[in-house]
Design a protein around this motif. Structure first.
Motif, PDB file in Angstrom:
ATOM      1  N   ALA A  74      22.449  21.068  64.544  1.00 40.70           N
ATOM      2  CA  ALA A  74      23.536  21.756  65.243  1.00 40.70           C
ATOM      3  C   ALA A  74      24.732  22.038  64.345  1.00 40.70           C
ATOM      4  N   HIS A  75      24.827  21.403  63.192  1.00 45.03           N
ATOM      5  CA  HIS A  75      25.978  21.635  62.319  1.00 45.03           C
ATOM      6  C   HIS A  75      26.033  23.097  61.874  1.00 45.03           C
ATOM      7  N   LEU A  76      27.249  23.627  61.735  1.00 45.34           N
ATOM      8  CA  LEU A  76      27.470  24.997  61.320  1.00 45.34           C
ATOM      9  C   LEU A  76      27.806  25.052  59.829  1.00 45.34           C
ATOM     10  N   PHE A  77      27.248  26.041  59.144  1.00 46.44           N
ATOM     11  CA  PHE A  77      27.452  26.259  57.714  1.00 46.44           C
ATOM     12  C   PHE A  77      28.167  27.592  57.506  1.00 46.44           C
ATOM     13  N   ARG A  78      28.947  27.690  56.431  1.00 39.59           N
ATOM     14  CA  ARG A  78      29.369  29.016  55.981  1.00 39.59           C
ATOM     15  C   ARG A  78      28.133  29.755  55.489  1.00 39.59           C
ATOM     16  N   ILE A  79      27.886  30.944  56.046  1.00 33.56           N
ATOM     17  CA  ILE A  79      26.722  31.718  55.605  1.00 33.56           C
ATOM     18  C   ILE A  79      27.142  32.916  54.762  1.00 33.56           C
ATOM     19  N   PRO A 222      34.914  28.264  65.604  1.00 30.83           N
ATOM     20  CA  PRO A 222      34.262  27.042  66.066  1.00 30.83           C
ATOM     21  C   PRO A 222      35.205  25.850  66.058  1.00 30.83           C
ATOM     22  N   ASP A 223      34.812  24.823  66.785  1.00 31.64           N
ATOM     23  CA  ASP A 223      35.501  23.536  66.713  1.00 31.64           C
ATOM     24  C   ASP A 223      35.274  22.960  65.308  1.00 31.64           C
ATOM     25  N   PRO A 224      36.305  22.505  64.612  1.00 35.57           N
ATOM     26  CA  PRO A 224      36.115  21.963  63.259  1.00 35.57           C
ATOM     27  C   PRO A 224      35.076  20.851  63.198  1.00 35.57           C
ATOM     28  N   GLY A 225      34.914  20.104  64.290  1.00 31.61           N
ATOM     29  CA  GLY A 225      33.937  19.027  64.287  1.00 31.61           C
ATOM     30  C   GLY A 225      32.497  19.500  64.222  1.00 31.61           C
ATOM     31  N   GLU A 226      32.271  20.798  64.456  1.00 27.24           N
ATOM     32  CA  GLU A 226      30.917  21.343  64.392  1.00 27.24           C
ATOM     33  C   GLU A 226      30.503  21.705  62.975  1.00 27.24           C
ATOM     34  N   LEU A 227      31.450  21.731  62.044  1.00 23.81           N
ATOM     35  CA  LEU A 227      31.189  22.265  60.713  1.00 23.81           C
ATOM     36  C   LEU A 227      30.634  21.209  59.763  1.00 23.81           C
ATOM     37  N   ALA A 260      27.227  29.703  60.946  1.00 25.23           N
ATOM     38  CA  ALA A 260      26.100  29.580  61.870  1.00 25.23           C
ATOM     39  C   ALA A 260      25.276  28.375  61.462  1.00 25.23           C
ATOM     40  N   CYS A 261      24.391  27.953  62.343  1.00 22.64           N
ATOM     41  CA  CYS A 261      23.354  26.989  61.977  1.00 22.64           C
ATOM     42  C   CYS A 261      22.079  27.768  61.663  1.00 22.64           C
TER      43      CYS A 261
END
Length: 502
Positions: A74-79, A222-227, A260-261
């Motif tokens: 579920a973590h989001l990355f800079r794409i 996004p919420d910073p906690g998702e990154l 995105a993830c």
């Protein structure tokens, strides 16, 4: 640490490609994690799908190495430059509705740039990097996080300068983040919406991807906690990662802002498969995927590009997609527009091996789909405990079922299929390497020795002899190596691991 997302149970009429990939999941994730550890990459996300079916999904390593935070799917990355595909797809949707033309010039939609070197550049030239636009400006140390990314005012000021164009139109392929920032500005002017709102309406809402974001910050971020955290470049083997800042990209979101993830990125990429007309009809997809530029430097081809899409060939596959590089992140997505294969690999380190891993996954899939050289072994006769990983002084080997083929692989390598050789089953724990020319042990046996008293069906392996060389399960090999090191370090012991012969 490895976490995985279970794929749905296969349908009775699943296509052969999907069946093949589904069976490769454990091997693919184990190989990716091995390469991640060998290359000292904090975290890797992987997603593989065929069309709308997610077949492999995994998260390996850490989201934040300093905090020892496990990475999840579920973590989001800079794409990063994947953003260009979203911008180009949005343009193509506007073109399809007659709201924009690919031959429109910059000044038609951005009259404030009339009289500048960029005024006559067309939308198509910007999408294909044929506009000669300066790549990142005169001071692009925002890529080193030394200052903020340019806002609209700063970008506009730079685009008015005489050196805003390095080349004339259609003279050279010149990759340009500023060129795609101009695409974002054109989208805003045509739609009357901020870029993020336009892309959400044209793509993300259509595909129901609320966790894909055009940039950080703001109501849409996004919420910073998702990154996942981005990690610094390793200059050499003695260096260590540290966590980098993760800024918003201002007026450059169309070039590099998206997050995105892997699962969601692959779901978006699947909309570029032929026959999927949720975003574009096939004629528009063919236009995007057509070769716009062949990039040749000093006689050597460096790559190919369409309209917002990179074009690659891996084996016999013609692939489209994009890469992304951002401080602390490297990412890669491949799409086979014909059979629907999508591979997305996200890494959270500068110079992370996303491209290498994605290519390796495609090669593993295609190796599994090849017709066996010999009559295929019955999978029911496979040795217990596959895939079987072992290690020796020259590296690791793995025996695994790939589709209809039983194979011996050398997974330490960048290409996990290099030197792969087919096996046949002669007895429950006696295999034979295929006959072929080469420098290895072709034609010789692979013998599996079980632990004393163990039931062969239970899979407990003591060692494996591959062409006469003993290999052990990795934990056992590491223990043996520590014992050898201890012997050589004792006072008076030989510096050699074994005593020399006569």
């Amino acid at each position: 640490m490895v976490t995985t997302t279970a794929a749905a149970d296969p349908a009775a009429d699943s296509p052969p490609l999907a069946e093949t990939i589904r069976g490769l999941g454990p091997l693919v994730l184990d190989w990716v994690d091995l390469r991640r550890r060998m290359l000292r990459t904090p975290g890797v996300q992987v997603a593989v799908r065929v069309g709308d079916e997610l077949l492999i999904s995994g998260a390996l390593g850490t989201a934040d190495a300093e905090a020892s935070l496990p990475l999840t799917t579920a973590h989001l990355f800079r794409i990063a430059s994947h953003s260009k595909t979203f911008a180009a797809t949005t343009v193509m949707r506007l073109v399809a509705r007659g709201e924009l033309r690919l031959d429109d010039t910059v000044e038609q939609h951005l009259p404030e740039l009339a009289g500048t070197p960029l005024a006559d550049r067309t939308v198509r030239e910007l999408l294909g990097h044929q506009g000669g636009v300066i790549r990142d400006g005169d001071d692009c140390d925002y890529w080193q996080l030394m200052r903020p990314f340019p806002d609209a005012a700063a970008l506009g000021a730079e685009l008015h300068q005489d050196d805003a164009a390095s080349f004339d139109r259609n003279l050279h392929f010149k990759y340009s983040n500023y060129g795609y920032s101009l695409v974002g500005a054109v989208i805003e002017r045509v739609t009357g919406r901020p870029f993020a709102d336009a892309v959400r309406a044209e793509i993300l809402d259509v595909l129901d991807l609320p966790r894909v974001h055009p940039d950080l910050g703001g109501a849409d971020g996004p919420d910073p906690g998702e990154l996942a955290a981005g990690h610094s470049l390793l200059l050499d083997g003695d260096d260590h990662h540290f966590v980098l800042d993760n800024p918003a990209t201002g007026a450059m979101a169309a070039a590099t802002g998206f997050v995105a993830c892997a699962e969601d990125l692959s779901a978006y990429a699947a909309a570029h498969v032929m026959g999927d007309e949720r975003l574009l009809d096939d004629s528009d997809k063919r236009l995007m995927q057509r070769t716009e530029s062949i990039v040749t430097v000093e006689g050597t081809e460096q790559g190919r590009y369409g309209l917002g899409l990179e074009l690659h060939t891996v084996g016999e596959r013609k692939l489209v997609g994009h890469s992304g590089g951002f401080p602390g992140f490297v990412t890669r997505t491949f799409v086979d527009p014909q059979d629907g294969l999508v591979v997305s690999v996200l890494t959270n380190a500068s110079r992370g091996p996303a491209h290498e891993l994605a290519v390796g996954i495609v090669k593993l899939i295609d190796l599994a789909r090849r017709t066996p050289i010999n009559d295929p072994s019955d999978p029911a006769d496979d040795p217990a405990g596959l895939p079987l990983w072992t290690a020796a002084g020259f590296g690791r080997t793995v025996v695994a079922r790939l589709g209809r083929r039983l194979m011996l692989l050398h997974p330490d390598q960048e290409d996990p299929t290099a030197d792969a050789i087919e096996l046949t089953v002669e007895a429950p724990d006696r295999l034979r390497m295929a006959e072929r020319p080469g420098f290895g042990s072709a034609g010789e046996p692979v013998l599996i020795a079980r632990s004393e008293g163990a039931d062969p069906a239970a899979g407990a392996v003591d060692h494996v002899r591959v062409g006469g060389m003993t290999t052990w399960p990795e934990a056992a090999f590491r223990a043996r190596r520590r014992e050898q090191m201890g012997r050589s370090a004792r006072p008076g012991a030989s510096d050699r691991l074994t005593e020399p012969g006569p």
